[in-house]
Design a protein around this motif. Structure first.
Motif, PDB file in Angstrom:
ATOM      1  N   PHE A 191       0.829  -1.204   0.000  1.00  0.00           N
ATOM      2  CA  PHE A 191       0.000   0.000   0.000  1.00  0.00           C
ATOM      3  C   PHE A 191       0.865   1.256   0.000  1.00  0.00           C
ATOM      4  O   PHE A 191       0.621   2.196  -0.768  1.00  0.00           O
ATOM      5  CB  PHE A 191      -0.913  -0.008   1.221  1.00  0.00           C
ATOM      6  CG  PHE A 191      -1.717   1.247   1.402  1.00  0.00           C
ATOM      7  CD1 PHE A 191      -2.745   1.557   0.541  1.00  0.00           C
ATOM      8  CD2 PHE A 191      -1.430   2.125   2.436  1.00  0.00           C
ATOM      9  CE1 PHE A 191      -3.486   2.729   0.695  1.00  0.00           C
ATOM     10  CE2 PHE A 191      -2.161   3.284   2.607  1.00  0.00           C
ATOM     11  CZ  PHE A 191      -3.189   3.587   1.739  1.00  0.00           C
ATOM     12  N   ALA A 192       1.899   1.296   0.852  1.00  0.00           N
ATOM     13  CA  ALA A 192       2.783   2.458   0.917  1.00  0.00           C
ATOM     14  C   ALA A 192       3.488   2.687  -0.418  1.00  0.00           C
ATOM     15  O   ALA A 192       3.686   3.831  -0.835  1.00  0.00           O
ATOM     16  CB  ALA A 192       3.805   2.280   2.033  1.00  0.00           C
ATOM     17  N   ALA A 193       3.869   1.604  -1.096  1.00  0.00           N
ATOM     18  CA  ALA A 193       4.527   1.741  -2.397  1.00  0.00           C
ATOM     19  C   ALA A 193       3.581   2.376  -3.415  1.00  0.00           C
ATOM     20  O   ALA A 193       3.977   3.242  -4.205  1.00  0.00           O
ATOM     21  CB  ALA A 193       5.003   0.373  -2.889  1.00  0.00           C
ATOM     22  N   CYS A 194       2.328   1.959  -3.410  1.00  0.00           N
ATOM     23  CA  CYS A 194       1.350   2.530  -4.349  1.00  0.00           C
ATOM     24  C   CYS A 194       1.143   4.016  -4.084  1.00  0.00           C
ATOM     25  O   CYS A 194       1.103   4.832  -5.022  1.00  0.00           O
ATOM     26  CB  CYS A 194       0.018   1.781  -4.241  1.00  0.00           C
ATOM     27  SG  CYS A 194       0.072   0.063  -4.782  1.00  0.00           S
ATOM     28  N   VAL A 195       0.999   4.399  -2.810  1.00  0.00           N
ATOM     29  CA  VAL A 195       0.810   5.809  -2.462  1.00  0.00           C
ATOM     30  C   VAL A 195       2.046   6.621  -2.847  1.00  0.00           C
ATOM     31  O   VAL A 195       1.948   7.732  -3.387  1.00  0.00           O
ATOM     32  CB  VAL A 195       0.511   5.956  -0.952  1.00  0.00           C
ATOM     33  CG1 VAL A 195       0.498   7.425  -0.537  1.00  0.00           C
ATOM     34  CG2 VAL A 195      -0.830   5.306  -0.614  1.00  0.00           C
ATOM     35  N   THR A 196       3.231   6.069  -2.593  1.00  0.00           N
ATOM     36  CA  THR A 196       4.473   6.765  -2.922  1.00  0.00           C
ATOM     37  C   THR A 196       4.597   7.000  -4.420  1.00  0.00           C
ATOM     38  O   THR A 196       4.945   8.102  -4.862  1.00  0.00           O
ATOM     39  CB  THR A 196       5.680   5.955  -2.423  1.00  0.00           C
ATOM     40  OG1 THR A 196       5.588   5.803  -0.996  1.00  0.00           O
ATOM     41  CG2 THR A 196       6.992   6.642  -2.768  1.00  0.00           C
ATOM     42  N   ALA A 255      -3.560   1.392  -5.237  1.00  0.00           N
ATOM     43  CA  ALA A 255      -3.620   1.576  -3.784  1.00  0.00           C
ATOM     44  C   ALA A 255      -4.993   1.180  -3.242  1.00  0.00           C
ATOM     45  O   ALA A 255      -5.102   0.626  -2.145  1.00  0.00           O
ATOM     46  CB  ALA A 255      -3.299   3.026  -3.425  1.00  0.00           C
ATOM     47  N   VAL A 256      -6.046   1.467  -4.008  1.00  0.00           N
ATOM     48  CA  VAL A 256      -7.390   1.044  -3.599  1.00  0.00           C
ATOM     49  C   VAL A 256      -7.480  -0.475  -3.573  1.00  0.00           C
ATOM     50  O   VAL A 256      -8.074  -1.070  -2.666  1.00  0.00           O
ATOM     51  CB  VAL A 256      -8.450   1.641  -4.544  1.00  0.00           C
ATOM     52  CG1 VAL A 256      -9.834   1.086  -4.225  1.00  0.00           C
ATOM     53  CG2 VAL A 256      -8.460   3.161  -4.440  1.00  0.00           C
ATOM     54  N   LEU A 257      -6.873  -1.129  -4.567  1.00  0.00           N
ATOM     55  CA  LEU A 257      -6.888  -2.588  -4.606  1.00  0.00           C
ATOM     56  C   LEU A 257      -5.972  -3.200  -3.553  1.00  0.00           C
ATOM     57  O   LEU A 257      -6.029  -4.400  -3.312  1.00  0.00           O
ATOM     58  CB  LEU A 257      -6.467  -3.080  -5.994  1.00  0.00           C
ATOM     59  CG  LEU A 257      -7.453  -2.785  -7.131  1.00  0.00           C
ATOM     60  CD1 LEU A 257      -6.882  -3.252  -8.461  1.00  0.00           C
ATOM     61  CD2 LEU A 257      -8.806  -3.450  -6.862  1.00  0.00           C
ATOM     62  N   ALA A 258      -5.122  -2.371  -2.945  1.00  0.00           N
ATOM     63  CA  ALA A 258      -4.242  -2.858  -1.879  1.00  0.00           C
ATOM     64  C   ALA A 258      -4.890  -2.746  -0.513  1.00  0.00           C
ATOM     65  O   ALA A 258      -4.749  -3.643   0.327  1.00  0.00           O
ATOM     66  CB  ALA A 258      -2.922  -2.103  -1.891  1.00  0.00           C
ATOM     67  N   LYS A 259      -5.627  -1.643  -0.278  1.00  0.00           N
ATOM     68  CA  LYS A 259      -6.145  -1.432   1.078  1.00  0.00           C
ATOM     69  C   LYS A 259      -7.496  -0.741   1.127  1.00  0.00           C
ATOM     70  O   LYS A 259      -7.930  -0.325   2.195  1.00  0.00           O
ATOM     71  CB  LYS A 259      -5.130  -0.638   1.904  1.00  0.00           C
ATOM     72  CG  LYS A 259      -5.173  -0.953   3.393  1.00  0.00           C
ATOM     73  CD  LYS A 259      -3.989  -0.359   4.126  1.00  0.00           C
ATOM     74  CE  LYS A 259      -4.023  -0.767   5.593  1.00  0.00           C
ATOM     75  NZ  LYS A 259      -2.866  -0.245   6.345  1.00  0.00           N
ATOM     76  N   GLY A 260      -8.153  -0.570   0.020  1.00  0.00           N
ATOM     77  CA  GLY A 260      -9.478  -0.007   0.056  1.00  0.00           C
ATOM     78  C   GLY A 260      -9.527   1.469  -0.289  1.00  0.00           C
ATOM     79  O   GLY A 260      -8.547   2.044  -0.789  1.00  0.00           O
ATOM     80  N   PRO A 261     -10.651   2.141  -0.028  1.00  0.00           N
ATOM     81  CA  PRO A 261     -10.848   3.543  -0.424  1.00  0.00           C
ATOM     82  C   PRO A 261      -9.803   4.509   0.104  1.00  0.00           C
ATOM     83  O   PRO A 261      -9.585   5.564  -0.484  1.00  0.00           O
ATOM     84  CB  PRO A 261     -12.234   3.871   0.165  1.00  0.00           C
ATOM     85  CG  PRO A 261     -12.932   2.559   0.244  1.00  0.00           C
ATOM     86  CD  PRO A 261     -11.870   1.559   0.570  1.00  0.00           C
TER      87      PRO A 261
END
Length: 491
Positions: A138-143, A171-177
């Protein structure tokens, strides 16, 4: 990649290898957090449930990006604890690479390596990058999403805007909205600080939004079709609405004071760059647009989790790249001004970072001191043997083709660990409905078992769990026990 030399690529690859090798030092998966995600990967590999991978027959608590990556790797290399942890290792490598690219853009090669070094000196970064949880992915997607926005803002490149949208979608597919909430909050806050809010309409792209909605909402629709109301109640209401507002008994065991403690400790000493920036601001020194972006990145995400009900230190992981980059810029600046500084402390600190070789040597030694001597990095190597020994004994006692049940009072964490390590589904069943010769996992302090005779085959005092076989059920009619079970900690 512009600004990155071949030797930089080699060193970044060696960092990724280092994370992978570190996972071999760790014990086998023995805690419920990693077992929970491992069960999702097992379900895809064994039953091909790609849309909604179940964990021991129950719907997952998070969307399946982590499980998709792990399952794809398992089909290539086989299923193992190492493969289950590998998505986090790869995600940590991505965060390091993006930090290097941003550091190169913001201050050159020395700043880039200082940023990577700061990341590697954060013990939580090592822990999250080597365990089977969704947080590093998730952190990688946000970064990546925020880096894409930054390069679009600076250069106007369409590819950067596409990257921003695509990473937020993942990131949504990693941890939601929350995957769209965090990048969106940072972007809106930064444009407001820059007084260029009108750029939001240039960033806006109906085709990209439509594509993101098609994929994200498409998955939610397919998952709802597969899991029905149970999926909606668990993943939408329980994991999002209830976590956000603390409703329906979902209350955090961490307080605001806990978070005030995490902010200065989890990224120390690199977060001193935030103090250094405050001191510069008080002296009347101006900050450039890139610096303001990094400060907003850190502050907006921290403020978001400060305000929501559920607070966990791992939620601050997406702020780590911003802190690392701010520290790298501060050290580069101090090193450049060391010779002419009138402040003894700043002059001595600056001498350490005045040349690239000194900077690299200093950062490596500091990272070794921060990580190798931090007991939290190595605490996963202790207190696991009794758990694994109990589960192995259960596997030896219960034939693979014989049903194994869990009493309704067995803790969810123990059940997940057993199901993952034994690679089998262990359904819950009221002990009152047991049949002769049934095998049960239960807590020794069971509710009324009048008329039911059991033989204890294995027990674990540490886990407060036992394996029994039912020898006699008596004449007591089958009835539902209290089905309330101790839930696992949510992510």
């Amino acid at each position: 990649m512009r600004g990155i030399e071949k030797r930089d690529c080699l060193l970044l690859a060696l960092i990724l290898v280092g994370f992978a090798l570190y996972t071999f030092v760790l014990p086998p998966i023995w805690n419920h957090g990693e077992a929970r995600e491992g069960l999702g990967i097992q379900d895809i590999v064994r039953h091909h449930h790609w849309i909604l991978p179940y964990r021991n027959g129950e719907p997952p608590s998070k969307p399946p990006l982590f499980h998709w990556i792990g399952a794809a790797l398992a089909f290539l290399f086989g299923l193992s604890d190492f493969i289950v942890r590998l998505p986090s290792v790869l995600a940590a490598g991505i965060v390091a690479v993006v930090a290097f690219i941003l550091g190169t853009a913001l201050g050159g090669r020395r700043t880039a390596w200082l940023a990577v070094g700061a990341l590697l000196g954060m013990y939580q970064f090592w822990i999250s990058g080597t365990e089977a949880r969704v947080d590093m992915v998730f952190a990688a997607c946000v970064t990546v999403s925020l880096a894409g926005f930054f390069f679009w803002y600076r250069d106007g490149r369409e590819s950067a805007r596409v990257t921003c949208y695509l990473a937020a979608m993942l990131a949504v597919l990693a941890k939601g909205p929350v995957g769209i909430a965090l990048p969106g909050l940072v972007i809106v806050a930064f444009l407001a600080v820059e007084r260029r809010f009108s750029l939001i309409w240039k960033l806006w792209s109906w085709p990209l939004i439509a594509a993101a909605l098609l994929i994200d909402l498409g998955w939610y629709a397919l998952a709802y079709r597969t899991g029905g109301e149970k999926f909606f109640a668990w993943q939408i209401m329980h994991e999002n609405v209830d976590q956000l507002f603390g409703t329906h008994g979902f209350e955090s065991n961490k307080t605001t004071l806990s978070m005030l403690g995490w902010i200065p400790t989890r990224t120390f000493p690199w977060n001193l760059a935030l103090v250094w920036g405050l001191m510069r601001w008080r002296r009347g020194e101006s900050e450039d647009s890139a610096g303001r972006f990094l400060y907003v990145w850190w502050f907006a995400i921290t403020a978001f989790f400060f305000l929501v009900n559920i607070k966990r230190s791992i939620y601050l992981l997406p702020t780590y790249p911003a802190v690392a980059l701010l520290a790298a810029r501060a050290l580069t600046s101090i090193g450049s001004r060391a010779a002419e500084s009138n402040r003894p402390i700043e002059a001595r600190l600056g001498w350490l970072f005045q040349t690239p070789r000194r900077a690299i040597a200093t950062i490596v030694l500091l990272d070794l001191a921060l990580v190798l001597f931090n007991p939290r990095v190595w605490q996963r190597t202790a207190s696991y043997r009794s758990t694994l020994a109990f589960v192995q004994e259960v596997g030896a006692r219960v034939p693979q083709n014989t049903p194994l049940f869990a009493a309704t009072k067995l803790r969810g964490s123990d059940l997940l660990i057993a199901a993952y390590r034994l690679q089998r589904t262990i359904p819950r069943k009221p002990l009152a409905c047991a049949g002769p010769n049934d095998y049960f996992l239960l807590r020794p302090e069971m509710p009324d078992t009048e008329g039911i005779e059991m033989q204890v085959l294995a027990a674990s005092r540490k886990n407060d769990a036992a394996l029994v076989t039912v020898t006699s059920t008596g004449d007591k009619p089958c009835s539902s026990e209290n089905l309330d079970v101790e839930e696992d900690d949510a992510d």
